[in-house]
Design an enzyme around this catalytic site. Structure first.
Site: not given
Length: 225
Positions: A32-33, A85, A87, A107, A125
């Site tokens: 997600t994101g 995914d 982070a 997740e 990140k």
């Protein structure tokens, strides 16, 4: 390069990594994101090469379905070959902080159920030490105040994420100023607080491969063995 261009580049790198492994019965886990969304969009061009996906949020499921990619409930599949995914933070051990999008519990479940976890992110990140990004903790609504007091005992400064309800019907506390020098220990301590559903530390099950997008290209980091 803009941040969106960095995200697009790492999403493409993830597709290049995953594509040779796709088979007709492959089930992918999808996060997600914003970076995960770009990966979902890139999957549309190869959707005929794999079976479908398990999504970590209703938003990701809707985006996958919009591209005609079948979405399965985790209970209906035998295994997930690869989970992709983003982070909010990662260290050199590929331990992560996730949950900025409030999907941390699903997740973490999908990561645990997957053979391989590929994390995709831009260079902002990757940090020397986790914790500048506040740690999300999903809590049962009636336990919010109790859990917050217990988190204070661990040295944190919890802040209720007002107006946010997870896909599981729970609330989020964002915990500032935690000492995350030993991420696995802290992850277990927080999860042992009664009323906590899950926290956003991915240290017990870190990523296997981290793809980091930089202006000079995408760098690969493998989990230390």
């Amino acid at each position: 390069m803009t941040q969106n261009e960095l995200k697009q580049a790492v999403a493409q790198a993830a597709l290049d990594t995953v594509r040779p492994k796709l088979e007709r019965d492959t089930i992918l886990g999808i996060g997600t994101g914003s970076t995960a969304n770009m990966f979902i969009d890139s999957l549309a061009g190869v959707k005929q090469l794999f079976d479908g996906a398990v999504a970590s949020s209703e938003a990701s499921a809707d985006r996958l379905k919009g591209h005609g990619i079948p979405v399965y409930d985790l209970n209906s599949v035998n295994s997930i070959q690869i989970y992709i995914d983003g982070a909010d933070e990662s260290n050199s051990a590929l331990e992560l902080i996730k949950g900025g999008g409030a999907a941390l519990t699903r997740e973490k479940i999908i990561a645990a159920a997957s053979d391989q976890f590929i994390c995709i992110a831009d260079e902002s990140k990757l940090v020397p030490r986790l914790g500048a990004f506040p740690l999300p903790v999903e809590v049962i609504p009636m336990a919010r105040s109790y859990v917050a007091r217990e988190l204070v005992k661990l040295g944190g400064d919890p802040v209720y994420r007002s107006g946010v309800v997870t896909d599981n019907g729970n609330l989020i506390l964002d915990v500032h100023n935690l000492d995350i020098s030993v991420a696995i220990t802290l992850e277990e301590q927080i999860n042992n607080i009664t009323g906590v559903v899950c926290n956003g530390l991915f240290a017990v099950r870190p990523a296997d491969l981290l793809l980091i997008s930089t202006p000079n290209g995408v760098q690969e980091f493998h989990r230390p063995r």
